[in-house]
Design an enzyme around this catalytic site. Structure first.
Site, short mmCIF file in Angstrom:
data_model
loop_
_atom_site.label_atom_id
_atom_site.label_comp_id
_atom_site.label_asym_id
_atom_site.label_seq_id
_atom_site.Cartn_x
_atom_site.Cartn_y
_atom_site.Cartn_z
CE1 TYR A 196 52.97 52.43 136.91
CE2 TYR A 196 53.19 52.19 134.41
CZ TYR A 196 52.52 52.33 135.51
OH TYR A 196 51.23 51.51 135.69
CB THR B 245 44.72 52.99 133.37
OG1 THR B 245 44.93 52.57 134.64
CG2 THR B 245 43.12 53.21 133.21
CB VAL C 159 49.73 58.74 138.22
CG1 VAL C 159 49.20 58.27 137.08
CG2 VAL C 159 50.38 59.89 138.25
CE LYS D 104 50.54 55.16 138.32
NZ LYS D 104 49.92 54.54 137.22
#
Length: 287
Positions: free
Chosen positions: A129, A43, A199, A157
């Site tokens: 991730y 993001t 997150v 995540k």
């Protein structure tokens, strides 16, 4: 780390990182009740940032807030990842979020070796991730379980958007390994299953509502957490699946947090899309 984390956007002005706006955004998010910040992730347009820019962003965020900083440091190669991770740590990052390399379609054994080498060299804890939307593959629970035995691999995540994936990761790892939900649509369900936090891209836009989901869950008000989560699902869909980073930035401007344009090749939302997004945001804030 635990609680609600924000993969905060990177503000730009005339194509360069706008550190004044970045500082203001980090301060606003902290006041809004989030638990930690995640600069330079998907993001935050991390893939479009140079190493120097990533380090500068991490430093600004760390100086602007007392919240823990989980910095996105993953690159496509080992050496760039190691360099970015070490420099981010020197700049104030408390931990590193390392995305799965994807360009060459690396197999599980190679990924394990890669992550183990990153974790062994990293001066800060490493979080895996897994974001199949962008990489084309998810880290398998068995692979994560193997990596979780490394003393410097602290968690993951999971941005698959799948509650089943969260549940399997929790089943394959112990309580010392943190599992973060990466999709705002399944946040409450993931917390109820045992996740340590999330997150969430949507937390940029409605940090107070995302934080409330976590608080309600920890107060054992599971149904209230689910209801609060349901209220942000449409907004989450809008700023992730429909509009992506340009949508997050447009929605932030609607909340009085102007962060400039996305970096090309991304572009600003068209007027009709902004009108649609504003309507969704207004309905969300009214709930």
């Amino acid at each position: 780390m635990h609680g609600t984390g924000v993969p905060l956007v990177t503000p730009f002005a005339d194509g360069a990182v706008d550190h004044e706006r970045l500082r203001a955004l980090a301060e606003w998010l902290e006041r809004s009740g989030v638990d930690f910040l995640v600069p330079c992730g998907s993001t935050g347009e991390g893939p479009a940032l140079t190493t120097d820019e990533r380090v500068a962003v991490v430093e600004t965020v760390g100086e602007a807030t007392d919240l823990p900083v989980l910095a996105g440091t993953g690159r496509e190669g080992l050496e760039p990842t190691l360099e970015t991770t070490e420099r981010a740590a020197d700049a104030g990052a408390d931990a590193a979020l390392v995305v799965t390399p994807s360009f060459y379609g690396t197999d599980d054994a190679a990924l394990v070796a890669y992550y183990e080498e990153v974790a062994s060299a990293s001066p800060v804890p490493v979080y895996l991730y897994s974001v199949p939307k962008f990489t084309g593959r998810a880290l398998a629970p068995e692979t994560v379980a193997e990596l979780a035995t490394h003393e410097n691999v602290a968690g993951i995540k999971d941005s698959s958007g799948s509650l089943e994936s969260i549940q399997r990761l929790l089943d394959h790892t112990d309580d010392a390994f943190s599992v973060f939900v990466g999709s705002g649509s399944v946040y409450a369900a993931g917390l109820a299953a045992g996740a340590d936090g999330g997150v969430l891209a949507v937390a940029n836009v409605v940090p107070e509502l995302a934080s409330e989901i976590y608080r309600l869950d920890r107060e054992d008000r599971t149904e209230a957490a689910r209801e609060r989560n349901a209220a942000i699902v449409e907004l989450n869909h809008a700023v992730t699946s429909r509009f992506g980073v340009p949508g997050v930035k447009a929605a932030l401007a609607m909340r009085g947090q102007s962060v400039g344009r996305p970096r090309r090749p991304l572009h600003e939302l068209e007027a009709d899309a902004k009108t649609d997004l504003e309507s969704i945001l207004e309905r969300t804030l009214e709930t």
